[in-house]
Design an enzyme around this catalytic site. Sequence first.
Site, PDB file in Angstrom:
ATOM      1  N   CYS A   1       0.688  -0.877  -0.056  1.00  0.00           N
ATOM      2  CA  CYS A   1      -0.136  -0.659  -0.226  1.00  0.00           C
ATOM      3  C   CYS A   1       1.061   1.333  -0.209  1.00  0.00           C
ATOM      4  CB  CYS A   1      -0.797   0.802   0.816  1.00  0.00           C
ATOM      5  SG  CYS A   1      -0.775  -1.231   2.923  1.00  0.00           S
TER       6      CYS A   1
ATOM      7  N   ARG B   1       7.726 -11.098   4.891  1.00  0.00           N
ATOM      8  CA  ARG B   1       7.524 -10.534   7.225  1.00  0.00           C
ATOM      9  C   ARG B   1       8.227 -11.171   7.320  1.00  0.00           C
ATOM     10  NH1 ARG B   1       0.883  -9.683   6.170  1.00  0.00           N
ATOM     11  NH2 ARG B   1       1.163  -7.804   5.033  1.00  0.00           N
TER      12      ARG B   1
ATOM     13  N   GLN C   1       0.765 -11.534  -2.613  1.00  0.00           N
ATOM     14  CA  GLN C   1      -1.428 -10.411  -2.466  1.00  0.00           C
ATOM     15  C   GLN C   1      -1.127  -9.875  -3.278  1.00  0.00           C
ATOM     16  OE1 GLN C   1      -0.051  -7.380   0.847  1.00  0.00           O
ATOM     17  NE2 GLN C   1      -1.312  -8.553   2.001  1.00  0.00           N
TER      18      GLN C   1
ATOM     19  N   ASP D   1      -3.136  -7.438  -4.432  1.00  0.00           N
ATOM     20  CA  ASP D   1      -3.204  -6.558  -3.490  1.00  0.00           C
ATOM     21  C   ASP D   1      -3.523  -5.411  -4.761  1.00  0.00           C
ATOM     22  OD1 ASP D   1      -3.432  -5.611  -0.939  1.00  0.00           O
ATOM     23  OD2 ASP D   1      -1.261  -4.963  -0.905  1.00  0.00           O
TER      24      ASP D   1
ATOM     25  N   HIS E   1      -5.512  -1.310  -4.569  1.00  0.00           N
ATOM     26  CA  HIS E   1      -6.034   0.019  -3.429  1.00  0.00           C
ATOM     27  C   HIS E   1      -7.292   1.088  -4.570  1.00  0.00           C
ATOM     28  CE1 HIS E   1      -2.510  -1.947  -1.506  1.00  0.00           C
ATOM     29  NE2 HIS E   1      -3.296  -1.863  -0.884  1.00  0.00           N
TER      30      HIS E   1
ATOM     31  N   LYS F   1     -12.232  -3.527   8.546  1.00  0.00           N
ATOM     32  CA  LYS F   1     -12.348  -3.759   7.854  1.00  0.00           C
ATOM     33  C   LYS F   1     -13.148  -5.169   7.823  1.00  0.00           C
ATOM     34  CE  LYS F   1      -8.758  -7.384  10.334  1.00  0.00           C
ATOM     35  NZ  LYS F   1      -7.834  -7.869   9.753  1.00  0.00           N
TER      36      LYS F   1
ATOM     37  N   HIS G   1      -8.699  -0.429   0.837  1.00  0.00           N
ATOM     38  CA  HIS G   1      -7.593  -2.172   0.446  1.00  0.00           C
ATOM     39  C   HIS G   1      -8.545  -3.070   0.197  1.00  0.00           C
ATOM     40  CE1 HIS G   1      -4.393  -0.145   3.014  1.00  0.00           C
ATOM     41  NE2 HIS G   1      -5.223   0.657   2.923  1.00  0.00           N
TER      42      HIS G   1
END
Length: 649
Positions: free
Chosen positions: A337, A366, A384, A386, A388, A472, A518
């Site tokens: 992000c 991570r 991910q 992902d 946005h 979320k 997100h």
Amino acid sequence: MIKITLPDGTQKEFEQGTTPIDVAKSISEGLARNVISAKFNETVIETVTPLEEDGKLVLYTWNDPEGKKAFWHSSSHIVAQALEELYPGIKLTIGPAIENGFYYDVDFGSHTISEKDFPAIEKKALEIARGKHDFKMHPVSKADALAFYKKQDNEFKLELIGNLEDGSITFCDHDTFTDLCRGGHIPNTGIVKAIKILNVAGAYWRGDENKPQLTRVYGISFPKQKELTEYLTMIEEAKKRDHRKLGKELELFTFSQKVGQGLPLWLPKGAALRERLEQFLKKAQKKAGYEMVVTPHIGQKELYVTSGHYEKYGADSFQPIRTPKEDEEFLLKPMNCPHHCEIYKTRPFSYRELPKRYAEFGTVYRYEQSGELHGLTRVRGFTQDDAHIFCTPDQLDQEFKDVIDLSLYVLESLGFENFTAQVSVRDPETPEKYIGSIDNWEKAENAIIVAAKEKGLSYTIEEGEAAFYGPKLDFMVKDALGRQWQLGTIQVDYTLPERFDLTYKGSDNELHRPIMIHRAPFGSMERFIALLLEHTGGNFPIWLIPEQAIVLPVSEKHEKYAEKVLKSLENNEIRALIDNRNETVGKKIREAEMNKIPFMLIVGDDEEVNASISVRRHGGEDLGSITLEDFADLVSKEISSTLKSFKEN
């Protein structure tokens, strides 16, 4: 008299000192027989705890998650007593309930424990349970609590007590056993009818690798032997479906100690499967108006300081990468992000150009403790799906609902039909865990709840489960074995646009702040594939499976015809291969079954003469002899029935 409010809003008056079990009896004898735990004014209490003031009371049975929690926590006490009797001199530490069952961390000293000892522990625990001993809570002064555990020479309990306030310490007794405990027990040990010790593992005291290593004894218990039998059957089925086992058998992925723990290596079949999943989502995203972007695997430390990720996770993540330039530091990307925020900032936007939807299959890193790594479900590097969305306040509701539609399309296309939604909001008692203003948090939480209602989702609200930057909506999916997993997430974020000073020009010619959504329908490719493997047992939907068919020539003289069949299948975009090894057809069929290949196409003299194939479906169904055209039509129809085009669902 005191007023007791029940979950349905009903209010009843009772004499002061009435217990939860008395309240249950006032409703029905049947309920009273089944109540095993209670909560009063948001505090877990015993069923015999006197109620001294007005308040809200919730009664729990075995069928409620809170009831199971009390049942399993109580069972940990029973097992702890059994361990003390079987292994004198051991030191007990903590024994909480977990998602399925309980554990107790124990310092066994000179004793050793292994799987061969499990039956004896279970036998002793059941002997104690059959005594129908009441669980009794009582307050203890700090001095007396310390004296009790000094006598036992138990430094672990002494450390726990040392951190407690005098006047807040309680012990729980049953039979001859006493334990430091905050409460939350079933009425008596006799309710526990079946106990199973599942396994033992090493665990550091308080999760700190610099502190003593203990033995963690895992167990589970039930109010009926039949339920334990069913659970153990499910566990055996889960072992067969373990994604680590299936991933190896189906040659999808592997791990290497030299590459590093938690860093999966995707083999050709697994890489092809990932690619099909990516293309499936990219096709739907394109229809939904997303634009693909690509960002680097590292970023300057300052980027994540700005986003807030460094403050929250920096100390527990991979250490910064230093360059030859003084004071220049980079981090392995923990999130996509912040990078997407910087993409948005590349030029000014008008409200007429919003929403902007940026999507990326971005790999992030991570640091997870080695003991927490687990196959593909807990890794150190993962990709991910992902995206946005940067939108105006007026667009937020529709954009959020559109993302719900996309998430539902993904779940339904891959056979996840049993799911609920969880709206994760902040814990108002711990505001320090979150960033951003309370006003923006309230707006974001309300937007999610309104969208979930309007889409007709079955949802629950969970306090304290929000991300640090925003609330979320998570999709909680039950797999084929009834286990619940979190798959897919959608988050509303007012905070990062502020931190990155993102703006757009409104119709009033003034600059305004966009809202950021997100979303990741898969969550991560690694975890999603792991859960899909376990849900399907490796029998993927036919549109996704690496090999849809295998051609099995009866003998060497049929190989030329087998190649002709393969060419025809490839022309019809059917993924297939030939097994031309010098093995019997029976052995080839057995191995194709093990490899989860949907169709086995046997070709011999008759098939070559008739320009046909003899088709056997995975699982043993014989479809007989059919033409290649009919087979291609059969595969096409099966794909169409499981994979709808986005917006048709």
